[in-house]
Design a protein around this motif. Structure first.
Motif, mmCIF file in Angstrom:
data_model
loop_
_atom_site.group_PDB
_atom_site.id
_atom_site.type_symbol
_atom_site.label_atom_id
_atom_site.label_comp_id
_atom_site.label_asym_id
_atom_site.label_seq_id
_atom_site.Cartn_x
_atom_site.Cartn_y
_atom_site.Cartn_z
ATOM 1 N N LEU B 40 0.908 -1.148 -0.045
ATOM 2 C CA LEU B 40 -0.003 -0.063 0.112
ATOM 3 C C LEU B 40 0.845 1.204 -0.004
ATOM 4 O O LEU B 40 0.477 2.213 -0.664
ATOM 5 N N HIS B 41 1.874 1.325 0.696
ATOM 6 C CA HIS B 41 2.728 2.548 0.745
ATOM 7 C C HIS B 41 3.463 2.875 -0.559
ATOM 8 O O HIS B 41 3.663 3.957 -0.763
ATOM 9 N N ARG B 42 3.666 1.577 -1.323
ATOM 10 C CA ARG B 42 4.210 1.994 -2.562
ATOM 11 C C ARG B 42 3.289 2.734 -3.482
ATOM 12 O O ARG B 42 3.691 3.192 -4.658
ATOM 13 N N ARG B 43 2.034 2.091 -3.426
ATOM 14 C CA ARG B 43 1.002 2.459 -4.251
ATOM 15 C C ARG B 43 0.679 3.973 -4.153
ATOM 16 O O ARG B 43 0.305 4.808 -5.067
ATOM 17 N N MET B 44 0.679 4.578 -2.759
ATOM 18 C CA MET B 44 0.313 6.020 -2.687
ATOM 19 C C MET B 44 1.694 6.701 -2.031
ATOM 20 O O MET B 44 1.621 6.567 -0.794
ATOM 21 N N ILE B 184 -12.291 1.049 -10.443
ATOM 22 C CA ILE B 184 -11.532 -0.497 -10.228
ATOM 23 C C ILE B 184 -10.910 -0.356 -8.940
ATOM 24 O O ILE B 184 -10.268 0.738 -8.444
ATOM 25 N N VAL B 185 -11.515 -1.256 -8.206
ATOM 26 C CA VAL B 185 -11.166 -1.141 -6.535
ATOM 27 C C VAL B 185 -10.077 -2.183 -6.208
ATOM 28 O O VAL B 185 -10.297 -3.551 -6.619
ATOM 29 N N GLY B 186 -9.006 -1.847 -5.677
ATOM 30 C CA GLY B 186 -7.815 -3.012 -5.056
ATOM 31 C C GLY B 186 -6.686 -2.477 -5.902
ATOM 32 O O GLY B 186 -6.544 -2.019 -6.884
ATOM 33 N N THR B 187 -5.607 -2.547 -5.160
ATOM 34 C CA THR B 187 -4.177 -2.226 -5.633
ATOM 35 C C THR B 187 -3.781 -3.219 -6.652
ATOM 36 O O THR B 187 -3.679 -4.540 -6.806
ATOM 37 N N LEU B 188 -3.405 -2.538 -7.867
ATOM 38 C CA LEU B 188 -2.813 -3.287 -8.986
ATOM 39 C C LEU B 188 -1.406 -2.564 -9.047
ATOM 40 O O LEU B 188 -1.249 -1.608 -8.744
ATOM 41 N N ALA B 189 -0.664 -3.191 -10.027
ATOM 42 C CA ALA B 189 0.486 -2.636 -10.331
ATOM 43 C C ALA B 189 0.179 -1.517 -11.298
ATOM 44 O O ALA B 189 -0.549 -1.694 -11.880
ATOM 45 N N ASN B 190 1.042 -0.404 -11.343
ATOM 46 C CA ASN B 190 0.869 0.579 -12.157
ATOM 47 C C ASN B 190 0.888 0.383 -13.496
ATOM 48 O O ASN B 190 0.006 0.627 -14.343
ATOM 49 N N ALA B 191 1.443 -0.530 -14.232
ATOM 50 C CA ALA B 191 1.836 -0.882 -15.399
ATOM 51 C C ALA B 191 0.481 -1.400 -16.025
ATOM 52 O O ALA B 191 -0.283 -1.297 -16.899
ATOM 53 N N VAL B 192 -0.077 -2.406 -15.323
ATOM 54 C CA VAL B 192 -1.402 -3.196 -15.200
ATOM 55 C C VAL B 192 -2.494 -2.382 -15.275
ATOM 56 O O VAL B 192 -3.379 -2.137 -16.083
ATOM 57 N N ARG B 214 -3.548 6.765 -7.048
ATOM 58 C CA ARG B 214 -2.096 6.938 -6.985
ATOM 59 C C ARG B 214 -1.358 7.861 -5.993
ATOM 60 O O ARG B 214 -0.281 8.096 -5.513
ATOM 61 N N LYS B 215 -2.384 8.905 -5.891
ATOM 62 C CA LYS B 215 -2.194 10.019 -4.677
ATOM 63 C C LYS B 215 -3.121 9.924 -3.828
ATOM 64 O O LYS B 215 -4.457 10.201 -4.188
ATOM 65 N N PRO B 220 -11.061 9.491 -5.926
ATOM 66 C CA PRO B 220 -12.185 9.539 -7.121
ATOM 67 C C PRO B 220 -13.667 9.964 -6.271
ATOM 68 O O PRO B 220 -13.860 9.552 -5.272
ATOM 69 N N SER B 221 -14.529 10.320 -7.079
ATOM 70 C CA SER B 221 -15.896 10.634 -6.595
ATOM 71 C C SER B 221 -16.821 9.315 -6.547
ATOM 72 O O SER B 221 -16.307 8.281 -7.047
#
Lengths: 530, 436
Positions: B40-44, B184-192, B214-215, B220-221
């Motif tokens: 999670l910390h890498r995602r945000m 889309i809900v759930g952490t994905l790799a950025n490229a994916v 990502r931030k 999102p609303s």
């Protein structure tokens, strides 16, 4: 409350696991929530053990807390004893279970189990891993031997003479997740055998309950790792009259002292001093190649035992200058402070790696001897580094034989510490020859292409001179380097460039120079030599 | 069925969609929810995760991350000490002090998650109150949130469910300017994530947002114009909260494997009324390519026996992929927690009589592993080497939450992860007979 981004030591129950997993026939019942089972991977991944540590976690959940957690604990205890049939059962709790106060040790003792139960109280909110290991080892020995204490009070370390046999000793302290323990035992066993001394028990690593019970039968205890074994050795001395050796045989000088101490305690005749030749370190350090090692500034940080030993080797056997010494282990703060004082330093006692990082940056050493964390710090600062201590990393469990103790240990240490510096020198030569026409652009030494630490620890020659500009953006008060000054600085070998830059700026500020040119550089050089 | 399975709790044995659902309890070997901080910390990168816990928590995260810290990390632990346990009021004050120090040190942090742990839950430290007070104190600069990653309440991936649930109340409500969106809900790799967005655009779904974003400060609303597509199977609480906000949860299998990803994208297409021919036009070539890329791995995996131990909640979708697309034989599918509603689509796709076991008795489960002698075991990091030492090939389940495995284009990479241990097994001449 302490803000921690990374910790050198785990919680005390991990120390208890180290003792349990080191031994054979022991099982550890750990009252702990799910998640605490992560600790298994320390053994199965970092140390690549092919067996799970002998631990049953009660893995209680929030919904259990409303009910009878004591019954849950008892259920797990019966099941574990039935399944694993251990020779002794350690019972304890992790941080969370400590709060709910089920007292699993008392529960187990009241169950009428047909197995010795050793109850562990390891205060998770004030103590750490090494303390937990020492306390567990101590409770285990005390639990098994206490009854016999009085029978042995007349212990005589010279009984071997009267009985016409070789003297015997116990090696106490080696454990899993300890630094190079596996190989140190082999080396020390060999060393003692050469001195006509037999090893009776090695514990906790590889020991059974029966082995622990044989400890008092030996003539002498050898405290190899004070972090784990000192409290046990003291207790055995107080209650069984067994003396113990205190020298940790890391380095040539310490190995000699160790042999002397052991022979003296056993009242064996001292040998003529010829041992210095037994390690190549002595000759390699004396050989002309090693002249360039003279006065290398070295910063040392690690567990107490290895840091103190490293300071002695660095100063007395390699001719380095120790510019920093410290430990993360509070239990070893006193001897570390004493060792630092002798070197004219103030010891750094800290569990905060950011504090260690700033101390290293401040000391501007040419070599860092530390843990894996200092290796990363050194990499960031562009300083060569060698690892001398836990916390354990998979790289610290090499496939090859590589002890730290005894004669071979000294050989290993020479290579491990000196190679990163030689790599630095090689990079310097490349820097020198880079303008030769044979030298194709972009060429690097073989080291430059290595993926491992060698590559990462080599300083990028260009980087530090570029940093000068960045530095000025940040700190306006600093004197300004003229382009001619920068050129002169760039010609200085990179491995002393940082120190020269720092000294020159310091001199310029003192002398009130606004601009630094090559003359300022030479002025500063003369000033600091004087 | 092996004799040992009769130890499983029969009362709770239910047959559903052809699978045999069983429950087991006893000692578990799973990570707790704190572990999800590692991804999670890498995602945000503008968020910081501060665990309020013990030295065990700090040690767990650094050990699970499996790497040393290369710089100052964006997670840490406020370690409770004896004096914090004595008085809660003081503990709250101490926490305020630690947070202040931290935020002064890291001014770039926009969102601070206070993460509850086993000890903080047991002493009933009120992190939500502290979070509210701190949000007020740092008004406009830092948003302070809280959730629990404690092992007494959560396993592994449930930590992400907690973190996302904490973000939901901050998501702005849709207004009249908002268009229909796919979330889309759930952490994905950025490229994916980028790839999936491109594909949805080809389908004509251009307004695609992600949770977590990502931030952390660009949420999102949410509202009735949002259709939620879950990319990960462990987000039941987050899904419920989004539904409460008026969003529609699109039911679909999870985007693992060609088939799962196709059904996942088609479900979104259907929800957005995309016509069948466009869906076929976009997806068919991808599917053909994906299936072809799977072939070499299918050859390796087909007919091999796989045993999945519970850890990430990805086990059921993975089992479906390994069976239907790679031809593997499912011995047992463990899962730490089973939400039947969320897993309905997946369970339907599993073969008859698949043994799905919720919960764990790690010793008994390992007995079953040894009895069944599978070709591959998917398990946690602590268990892998002891199984390898008995010449049973393994795959770390944690690798599956770190690797880019979602979507049709990634299906062959996913298969490769499972084929590699088997291939390695074939490559090596020598095997150990005993170690340690």
């Amino acid at each position: 409350m302490e803000l921690t981004l990374w910790t050198y030591e785990g919680p005390p129950h991990v120390g208890a696991m180290r003792i349990a997993a080191s031994m054979e026939g022991i099982h550890y019942l750990l009252h702990a929530p799910q998640g605490d089972t992560y600790a298994d991977l320390l053994f199965t991944m970092i140390e690549r053990r092919g067996q799970r540590p002998p631990v049953t976690y009660t893995t209680f959940q929030a919904r259990d807390l409303g009910g009878d957690t004591a019954e849950l604990v008892k259920g797990h205890i019966s099941e574990a004893v039935e399944r694993f049939n251990p020779d002794a059962l350690l019972v304890g709790e992790s941080c969370t279970a400590e709060l709910i106060q089920d007292q699993p040790g008392s529960l187990a003792s009241g169950m009428g189990l047909n197995v010795p139960v050793i109850s562990l109280e390891l205060p998770a909110y004030s103590k750490k891993e090494n303390w937990g290991a020492a306390e567990t080892f101590y409770q285990l020995i005390r639990g098994l031997l206490q009854e016999k204490a009085n029978d042995h009070s007349g212990h005589n370390p010279t009984a071997w003479k009267e009985q016409g046999r070789k003297p015997t000793v116990n090696l106490l302290g080696p454990s899993l997740l300890g630094f190079r323990c596996r190989d140190d035992i082999l080396e020390i066993r060999k060393l003692l055998n050469e001195n006509g001394i037999d090893v009776n028990v090695v514990a906790p690593l590889g020991a059974t309950i029966a082995d622990l019970k044989r400890i008092p039968k030996s003539d002498l205890n050898i405290c190899l790792y004070p972090e784990v074994a000192e409290s046990v050795c003291s207790w055995l001395e107080r209650n069984f009259g067994m003396p113990f050796s205190k020298t940790v045989p890391i380095g040539v000088g310490a190995t000699e002292d160790f042999i002397k101490e052991v022979r003296e305690l056993l009242e064996m005749p001292q040998q003529k001093n010829e041992s210095t030749d037994k390690s190549k370190l002595t000759w390699y350090s004396q050989s002309v190649d090693s002249n360039y090692l003279t006065g290398k500034r070295v910063f040392i940080f690690g567990d107490g035992t290895h840091a103190i030993a490293a300071a002695r080797i660095a100063q007395k056997e390699l001719g380095f200058e120790v510019v920093g010494l410290g430990t993360y282990s509070r239990e070893m703060a006193r001897p570390t402070r004493a060792a630092a004082e002798k070197l004219g330093l103030k010891a750094l006692i800290s569990n905060d790696y950011l504090e260690v990082e700033s101390a290293i940056a401040e000391a501007a050493p040419e070599l860092v001897l530390g843990t894996q964390m200092e290796r990363h710090i050194a990499k960031r600062l562009g300083i060569p580094c060698a690892v001398i201590s836990t916390p354990m990393h998979v790289q610290d469990v090499p496939a090859r034989y590589s002890p730290q103790m005894g004669w071979e240990g000294a050989n290993v240490i020479f290579d491990t510490w000196v190679h990163p510096l030689m790599m630095g020198l090689e990079e310097h030569l490349i820097g020198m020859f880079r303008h030769d026409f044979e030298f194709t652009d972009g060429h690097q030494s073989h080291l430059g292409h290595l993926g491992g630490q060698a590559h990462q620890e080599v300083v990028q020659p260009e980087k530090q001179s570029q940093d000068i500009d960045d530095l000025h953006d940040a700190e306006q008060s600093l004197p300004i380097w003229t382009s001619e000054g920068k050129e002169a600085l760039a010609k200085i070998p990179f491995f002393v460039r940082g120190k020269v830059r720092r000294n020159t700026e310091k001199y310029a500020r003192q002398a009130g120079c606004r601009n630094i040119d090559s003359e300022t550089l030479y002025d500063a050089k003369a000033h600091f030599k004087a | 069925m092996s004799p040992n399975v009769t130890n499983l709790n029969k009362d709770q044995k239910i047959n559903m969609s052809g699978t045999t659902l069983l429950k087991e309890s006893g000692p578990r070997e799973v990570f707790c929810g704190l572990t999800s901080i590692v991804w999670l910390h890498r995602r945000m990168p503008d968020a910081f995760f501060l665990v309020v816990g013990s030295r065990t928590c700090a040690h767990l995260i650094q050990s699970a991350a499996g790497v040393m810290i290369f710089a100052e990390p964006r997670f840490g632990t406020a370690i409770l000490e004896e004096k914090d346990l004595a008085g809660l009021a003081d503990a709250h004050e101490e926490l305020n002090r630690v947070v202040k120090d931290l935020l002064n040190r890291r001014p770039e942090i926009r969102t601070l998650f206070l993460v509850g742990s086993c000890p903080s839950e047991v002493i009933k430290l009120d992190l939500s109150r502290v979070a509210q007070q701190l949000t007020h104190a740092y008004k406009g600069r830092v948003q302070v949130l809280n959730y629990s990653g404690s092992g007494i309440e959560t396993t592994f991936t449930q930590g992400e469910d907690g973190a996302l649930s904490a973000l939901v109340p901050l998501m702005p409500e849709e207004n009249s300017n908002n268009q229909e969106q796919l979330l889309i809900v759930g952490t994905l790799a950025n490229a994916v994530e980028d790839r999936l967005k491109t594909l949805f655009q080809r389908l004509g779904i251009s307004n695609v947002a992600s949770l977590p974003p990502r931030k952390s400060s660009e949420l999102p609303s949410i509202g009735p114009k949002t259709k939620v597509l879950l990319a990960q199977p462990y987000l039941s609480n987050t899904a419920r909260l989004l539904k409460d906000k008026g969003a529609e949860i699109v039911e679909a299998p999870f985007p693992l494997g060609v088939e799962g990803s196709e059904l996942w994208m088609r479900a979104a297409g259907k929800a957005f009324n995309i016509n069948e021919s466009l869906l076929n036009k976009v997806l068919d070539p991808l599917i053909a390519r994906g299936v072809k890329a799977l072939e070499p791995y299918k050859e390796k995996l087909s007919g091999k026996k796989v045993f999945l131990l519970p850890e990430s909640q990805l086990e059921i979708p993975l089992a479906r992929f390994l069976h239907r697309e790679c031809g593997m034989q499912l011995i047992e599918v463990g899962t730490p927690y089973l939400n039947r509603e969320m897993m309905e689509c997946e369970l339907k796709l599993l073969p008859e009589n698949t043994r799905v076991v919720e919960g764990q008795h790690v010793e008994k489960q390992l007995d079953r592993v040894k009895e069944e002698n599978p070709d591959l075991v998917v398990c946690g990091m602590g268990l892998a080497n002891p199984l390898e030492a008995e010449n049973i090939s393994t795959k770390w389940s944690i690798e599956l939450v770190f690797s880019p495995i979602h979507g049709i284009d990634q299906a062959s990479d996913l298969a490769e992860l499972f084929a590699r241990p088997l291939q390695r097994n074939e490559l090596l001449d020598n095997k150990i007979s005993s170690i340690n």
